[in-house]
Design an enzyme around this catalytic site. Structure first.
Site, PDB file in Angstrom:
ATOM      1  N   TRP A  99       0.837  -1.209   0.000  1.00 20.88           N
ATOM      2  CA  TRP A  99       0.000   0.000   0.000  1.00 20.88           C
ATOM      3  C   TRP A  99       0.857   1.238   0.000  1.00 20.88           C
ATOM      4  CZ3 TRP A  99      -4.239  -1.221  -1.971  1.00 20.88           C
ATOM      5  CH2 TRP A  99      -4.837  -2.442  -1.688  1.00 20.88           C
ATOM      6  N   ASP A 166      -1.375   6.935   6.159  1.00 21.56           N
ATOM      7  CA  ASP A 166      -2.460   6.026   5.771  1.00 21.56           C
ATOM      8  C   ASP A 166      -2.694   5.098   6.962  1.00 21.56           C
ATOM      9  OD1 ASP A 166      -4.067   4.026   4.791  1.00 21.56           O
ATOM     10  OD2 ASP A 166      -2.708   3.400   3.188  1.00 21.56           O
ATOM     11  N   LYS A 190     -12.178  -1.575   7.515  1.00 19.49           N
ATOM     12  CA  LYS A 190     -11.515  -2.508   8.427  1.00 19.49           C
ATOM     13  C   LYS A 190     -11.981  -2.284   9.860  1.00 19.49           C
ATOM     14  CE  LYS A 190      -7.715  -2.743   5.268  1.00 19.49           C
ATOM     15  NZ  LYS A 190      -8.529  -3.194   4.175  1.00 19.49           N
TER      16      LYS A 190
HETATM   17  N1  PMP Z   1      -4.061   1.282   2.534  1.00 22.97           N
HETATM   18  C1  PMP Z   1      -4.068   0.194   3.328  1.00 22.97           C
HETATM   19  C2  PMP Z   1      -3.132   0.118   4.487  1.00 22.97           C
HETATM   20  C3  PMP Z   1      -4.939  -0.856   3.034  1.00 22.97           C
HETATM   21  O1  PMP Z   1      -4.942  -1.951   3.799  1.00 22.97           O
HETATM   22  C4  PMP Z   1      -5.812  -0.747   1.915  1.00 22.97           C
HETATM   23  C5  PMP Z   1      -6.828  -1.783   1.535  1.00 22.97           C
HETATM   24  N2  PMP Z   1      -6.963  -2.848   2.037  1.00 22.97           N
HETATM   25  C6  PMP Z   1      -5.751   0.401   1.128  1.00 22.97           C
HETATM   26  C7  PMP Z   1      -4.882   1.399   1.473  1.00 22.97           C
HETATM   27  C8  PMP Z   1      -6.638   0.572  -0.074  1.00 22.97           C
HETATM   28  O2  PMP Z   1      -7.884   0.914   0.391  1.00 22.97           O
HETATM   29  P1  PMP Z   1      -9.157   1.131  -0.518  1.00 22.97           P
HETATM   30  O3  PMP Z   1      -9.579  -0.218  -0.986  1.00 22.97           O
HETATM   31  O4  PMP Z   1     -10.123   1.777   0.421  1.00 22.97           O
HETATM   32  O5  PMP Z   1      -8.773   2.018  -1.640  1.00 22.97           O
END
Ligand code: PMP
Length: 354
Positions: A99, A166, A190
């Site tokens: 990520w 994030d 989450k």
């Molecule tokens: N950042 C982290 C730490 C994640 O775990 C995730 C998704 N699991 C994301 C970003 C991406 O999130 P989204 O699907 O809401 O775009």
């Protein structure tokens, strides 16, 4: 049979939240109307949005110099939106996994990015501790919890420049010095609510410095001036997120959930460390309290383990498709009981096959 939900995301939500959210779809606040069929400009919904924004700030212990928004586009849109709003000359990033790498790639489309540290050399199994933060960068971006590899920042960088984070997979799971951050974002799905909304919290004084003429939807300033209701917000996702934040508050706040999360993580990792059949995949000081990654040492008995998991009602334990193994996601709403069911299965498995 009771199912124990270890899904990494969308993840488990408190049962009371699901029940109340479900009721609102049929009859919202005894209005005789569904939450899904009333105006987002109605007094009832405006109050939901206001309450959600205020609870987010309250749980993070933030004051009037911060704003909280509930936007759409997921954390993935924030990978691009944050640099659009903040990156003028250059930005610093720390790469701790998939990520974080995505965030870096999206920021590079906006401007210059310096990756000042990375844990890619050891397959993202640790959090870098040695790095120099360039004081001339517009901000430093980190990812507090690495959902896929299972590492977590325990102490945050002391940065003289704005810190951007994030927090998608560990928001509201532990006490953090939120006022050391200039921008925090987190997809809801989450620890907070259903997919469809993203919490964005920022310090107001970081805005308006890039001179960029932003599309309205991607402009934090415009979004907050419109009270997070510039266009039709994702009403259900915001409502359910509000209920989850209220659930945390009513049960004793962040201190309560952090204490519970610590017990859950300790119970799980103790089993991993003492059980001859398994081993953890990340360096111990950086182990995540939210996503515990581990592997079976002898994959020849994998099917037996899977069968025992299924029999015990354990769901969603498989590791991310890119890394394999197992991942024990222990989000806020996962009860300690579910961890105990899992560790019992692990012990029983060892008794049979070790
Ligand atoms: N950042 C982290 C730490 C994640 O775990 C995730 C998704 N699991 C994301 C970003 C991406 O999130 P989204 O699907 O809401 O775009």
């Amino acid at each position: 049979m009771k199912i124990h939900n270890f899904s990494a995301g969308p993840g488990i939500l408190p049962h009371d939240v699901l029940r109340k959210a479900a009721e609102s779809v049929i009859d919202f606040n005894n209005s005789g109307l569904s939450l899904l069929e009333i105006s987002h400009r109605s007094a009832d919904f405006e109050q939901v949005m206001q309450q959600a924004r205020s609870l987010a700030k309250e749980l993070l212990e933030l004051g009037d110099d911060y704003e909280a928004l509930f936007l759409q586009g997921g954390a993935s849109l924030q990978f691009h939106m944050a640099p659009l709003n903040l990156l003028k000359n250059k930005a610093a990033y720390i790469n701790t996994g998939n990520w974080a790498s995505e965030a870096i790639a999206e920021a590079r489309k906006v401007g210059e990015v310096n990756v000042i540290a990375s844990s890619e050399d050891r397959k993202f199994t640790y959090i870098p501790t040695k790095y120099t933060i360039p004081i001339d960068a517009d901000y430093l971006h980190i990812t507090s919890n690495n959902t896929i590899f299972g590492t977590q920042w325990k102490e945050f960088p002391q940065a003289e420049i704005p810190l951007v984070c994030d927090m998608s997979s560990d928001i509201f799971s532990r006490k953090i010095p939120a006022n050391q951050f200039s921008l925090i974002y987190a997809g809801a799905q989450k620890n907070m609510g259903p997919a469809g909304t993203t919490l964005v919290v920022f310090k107001k004084d970081i805005l308006g410095k890039t001179g960029r003429n932003l599309p309205k939807m991607l402009d934090y300033e415009l979004q907050y001036k419109k009270d997070s209701m510039f266009n039709t917000p994702p009403v259900f996702a915001v409502y359910a997120s509000m209920l989850t934040m209220q659930w945390i508050k009513d049960n004793g706040g962040i201190e309560w959930i952090e204490a519970l999360n610590k017990i859950k993580a300790k119970t799980f990792y103790n089993e991993v460390d003492s059980n001859p059949m398994f081993e953890g995949t990340v360096e111990k000081p950086f182990r995540s309290y939210m996503n515990g990654t581990f592997v079976l040492k002898n994959t020849a008995v994998e099917q037996e383990f899977e069968r025992m998991l299924k029999e015990a009602g354990i769901s969603g334990l498989k590791g991310h498709r890119s890394v394999g193994g197992y991942r024990c996601s222990m989000y806020n709403a996962l009860p300690l009981e579910s961890i105990k069911v899992l560790t019992n299965v692990m012990r029983e498995f060892a008794n049979k096959f070790a």
